[in-house]
Design a protein around this motif. Structure first.
Motif, short mmCIF file in Angstrom:
data_model
loop_
_atom_site.label_atom_id
_atom_site.label_comp_id
_atom_site.label_asym_id
_atom_site.label_seq_id
_atom_site.Cartn_x
_atom_site.Cartn_y
_atom_site.Cartn_z
N THR A 68 63.76 -5.80 53.31
CA THR A 68 63.33 -6.49 52.10
C THR A 68 62.46 -7.66 52.53
OG1 THR A 68 65.33 -7.82 52.10
CG2 THR A 68 65.34 -5.85 50.72
N VAL A 69 61.56 -8.05 51.65
CA VAL A 69 60.65 -9.15 51.97
C VAL A 69 61.30 -10.44 51.49
CG1 VAL A 69 58.35 -10.08 51.58
CG2 VAL A 69 58.69 -7.61 51.68
N ASP A 70 61.40 -11.40 52.39
CA ASP A 70 62.02 -12.67 52.03
C ASP A 70 60.90 -13.66 51.66
OD1 ASP A 70 63.40 -14.98 51.75
OD2 ASP A 70 64.10 -15.09 53.83
N LEU A 71 60.79 -13.93 50.37
CA LEU A 71 59.74 -14.86 49.92
C LEU A 71 60.32 -16.24 49.62
CD1 LEU A 71 57.63 -12.60 47.47
CD2 LEU A 71 57.21 -13.08 49.88
N ALA A 149 47.81 -14.34 47.54
CA ALA A 149 47.45 -13.45 48.64
C ALA A 149 47.83 -12.04 48.22
CB ALA A 149 48.17 -13.85 49.92
N VAL A 150 47.01 -11.07 48.62
CA VAL A 150 47.30 -9.66 48.31
C VAL A 150 47.21 -8.88 49.61
CG1 VAL A 150 46.60 -7.62 47.00
CG2 VAL A 150 46.36 -9.88 45.96
N ILE A 151 48.30 -8.23 49.99
CA ILE A 151 48.32 -7.49 51.26
C ILE A 151 48.83 -6.07 51.05
CG2 ILE A 151 48.61 -9.58 52.65
CD1 ILE A 151 51.59 -8.77 52.93
N GLY A 152 48.74 -5.27 52.09
CA GLY A 152 49.22 -3.89 52.03
C GLY A 152 50.74 -3.84 52.04
N GLN A 153 51.26 -2.81 51.40
CA GLN A 153 52.71 -2.63 51.33
C GLN A 153 53.26 -2.29 52.71
OE1 GLN A 153 53.18 0.25 48.21
NE2 GLN A 153 53.72 -1.46 46.90
N SER A 154 54.34 -2.95 53.09
CA SER A 154 54.98 -2.61 54.36
C SER A 154 55.60 -1.21 54.23
CB SER A 154 56.07 -3.63 54.67
OG SER A 154 57.06 -3.03 55.46
N SER A 155 55.48 -0.43 55.28
CA SER A 155 55.99 0.94 55.19
C SER A 155 57.51 0.98 55.35
CB SER A 155 55.32 1.80 56.25
OG SER A 155 55.59 1.24 57.51
N ASP A 156 58.12 -0.17 55.62
CA ASP A 156 59.58 -0.17 55.84
C ASP A 156 60.38 -0.46 54.57
OD1 ASP A 156 58.88 0.19 58.49
OD2 ASP A 156 58.79 -1.98 58.83
N LEU A 157 59.68 -0.69 53.45
CA LEU A 157 60.39 -0.98 52.22
C LEU A 157 60.90 0.31 51.58
CD1 LEU A 157 58.12 -3.66 50.45
CD2 LEU A 157 59.95 -4.02 52.08
N VAL A 158 62.13 0.30 51.12
CA VAL A 158 62.75 1.39 50.35
C VAL A 158 62.46 2.80 50.92
CG1 VAL A 158 63.35 2.09 48.01
CG2 VAL A 158 62.25 -0.10 48.35
N MET A 185 61.79 -0.05 40.17
CA MET A 185 62.44 -1.37 40.24
C MET A 185 62.88 -1.69 41.67
SD MET A 185 62.13 -2.69 37.28
CE MET A 185 63.31 -4.02 37.09
N SER A 186 63.32 -0.69 42.43
CA SER A 186 63.77 -0.98 43.80
C SER A 186 62.59 -1.48 44.64
CB SER A 186 64.41 0.26 44.44
OG SER A 186 63.48 1.31 44.55
N LYS A 187 61.41 -0.93 44.42
CA LYS A 187 60.25 -1.36 45.22
C LYS A 187 59.84 -2.78 44.87
CE LYS A 187 58.38 2.68 44.27
NZ LYS A 187 57.59 3.89 44.13
N LYS A 188 59.90 -3.14 43.61
CA LYS A 188 59.54 -4.51 43.20
C LYS A 188 60.55 -5.51 43.76
CE LYS A 188 56.15 -3.60 42.07
NZ LYS A 188 54.84 -4.18 42.32
N ILE A 189 61.81 -5.15 43.71
CA ILE A 189 62.86 -6.08 44.18
C ILE A 189 62.78 -6.22 45.70
CG2 ILE A 189 65.37 -6.38 44.37
CD1 ILE A 189 65.45 -4.96 41.54
N ALA A 190 62.57 -5.11 46.40
CA ALA A 190 62.47 -5.19 47.87
C ALA A 190 61.26 -6.01 48.29
CB ALA A 190 62.39 -3.78 48.46
N ALA A 191 60.22 -6.03 47.45
CA ALA A 191 59.01 -6.81 47.78
C ALA A 191 59.18 -8.29 47.44
CB ALA A 191 57.80 -6.22 47.07
#
Ligand code: URA
Ligand code: CA
Length: 432
Positions: A68-71, A149-158, A185-191
């Motif tokens: 998960t991405v820690d923001l 900032a806008v970046i590419g999705q990490s391939s390790d999410l979900v 929803m899982s992808k948005k939350i993990a991001a």
């Protein structure tokens, strides 16, 4: 616990316990549960549905299946936006700098497109030099300093979603509300989203073809969001015709620039204001929706949003002078007018068919490996409900190919002119 019992329980209409849901997701991701059992369960869910408690647990288990991405190092409430997709969907390019210009942190991970046109990343890459790859550290620094900032999705999410979605795709279980809702929803939350604004599109160019299904999906996601502690709102929009006028990567960047200057098509502007005011409200940068709306209109009219766009492009290595000189964007060798064969009112411009025409020109990719022609695409001069005279231009086609009879024929078959037609209402419903 045995997977066969979990399948049978759902087959018979039972509600799965949190332990059973986690057993399935964990086992499937680790490879202990084979595809045929996962596919049987997906089909049972398709027929038997899930309770909100089950969908929320499924969402949590999917988030936990990967990184998960820690923001948390970013100050403020991080509001993410998601669209179920459309044709000529230029929204993020306008929305991100617009809300960032009001101090809302936009830490966005975006994807590439498959199908009609590129995704947000592809569109941004049509700007010379723009870098979608950034280190996490720089991503966080940029959002703290300049709010965007806008970046590419990490391939390790979900990873659970990647595996399950690919399986659903070939086993006839994509169109299941609990499976779609948990996937999105899982992808948005993990991001790393604290709050979520959803655009659920409906119509021929959309994933949900009718408004009733779009409503059910939106209501489910809003309820699930609240259950898992992420305030969520949804806007249901019409995608029977393309959004805005431009369909194609560089053409849409240009359309975004126009809209950020306070010009641009009315429908794109209206949609950006509807989604943006909810993002501003959820980020607690305004007390009411009306106040949020006023602030956004002001940011468009004052040039604040436009300046933020230039800063954002420059921060990520792109050439910010394209904002003042959009002619510097990639340009196609040929521009051809599609002229109306008779007079009347435009009554149909099926978004999916027009999206396919843009793809034939090279604006989108049919397979993951294909390269996009950034300059290619279509600019519509008429939309549904507009009067048109015989010989008037309906659209301009941008292409490096001189012979495009396939595209012209397709567009003539798709665009219908009748005696009378209503303008479709863009924003159908709001779900909070
Ligand atoms: N989009 C997603 O991200 N997931 C689905 O299941 C369907 C559409
Ligand atoms: Ca558009």
């Amino acid at each position: 616990m045995r997977m066969v019992d979990i399948i049978a329980k759902k087959r018979d209409g039972g509600a799965l316990s949190p332990e059973e849901i986690r057993f399935f997701i964990d086992g499937y991701v680790q490879g202990a549960i084979p595809d045929y059992q996962a596919s049987a369960l997906a089909m049972a869910i398709y027929f038997r549905d899930m309770t909100d408690a089950e969908i929320a647990e499924l969402t949590r288990a999917m988030v936990a299946s990967g990184e998960t991405v820690d923001l948390s190092a970013i100050r403020g409430i991080k509001v993410d936006k998601h669209s179920t997709g459309g044709v000529g969907d230029t929204t993020t390019l306008v929305l991100a700098p617009l809300v960032a210009s009001l101090g809302v942190p936009v830490a966005k991970m975006s994807g590439r497109g498959l199908g009609f046109t590129g995704g947000t990343l592809d569109k941004l890459e049509s700007i010379a030099g723009f870098q979608v790859e950034q280190t996490t550290e720089r991503f966080i620094d940029l959002v703290n300093r300049d709010k965007i900032a806008v970046i590419g999705q990490s391939s390790d999410l979900v990873p659970a979603d990647k595996k399950l979605y690919a399986l659903r795709d070939v086993t006839g279980s994509v169109e299941s509300i609990p499976l779609i809702a948990s996937s999105i929803m899982s992808k948005k939350i993990a991001a790393g989203a604290d709050a979520i604004v959803l655009e659920v599109t409906t119509g021929r160019g959309a994933f949900m073809k009718n408004e009733k299904d779009a409503m059910r999906l939106a209501e489910t996601m809003v309820r699930i969001g609240k259950r898992v502690g992420r305030e969520t709102q949804a806007v249901i929009t019409d995608m029977s015709q393309p959004l805005g006028r431009a369909i194609g990567n560089a053409l849409e960047v240009r359309e975004a620039i126009d809209t950020l200057k306070g010009q641009g098509p009315d429908d794109l502007r209206a949609l950006v204001l509807a989604l943006g005011s909810r993002m501003v409200l959820l980020a607690k940068k305004a007390e009411t929706l009306e106040e949020a709306h006023r602030q956004l209109v002001n940011a468009l009219d004052s040039g604040g949003a436009f300046d933020k766009f230039k800063q954002f492009i420059a921060n990520q290595g792109g050439d910010p002078s394209v904002a003042d000189h959009p002619e510097k964007l990639p340009q196609a060798k040929f521009q051809m007018e599609l002229t109306a064969k008779n007079s009347g009112v435009v009554s149909e411009m099926a978004a999916d068919e027009i999206g396919l025409a843009a793809m034939l020109l090279g604006a989108g990719r049919a397979t993951k490996e294909e390269r996009i022609d950034f300059a290619a695409g279509i600019v519509l001069h008429k939309k549904v409900g507009d009067p048109v005279a015989s010989g008037e231009s309906l659209a301009t086609i941008h292409s490096d190919r001189e012979k495009i009879n396939d595209v012209i024929d397709k567009l003539y078959r798709t665009i219908k002119i009748s005696d009378h037609a209503e303008r479709p209402k863009l924003i159908r419903r709001i779900i909070t």
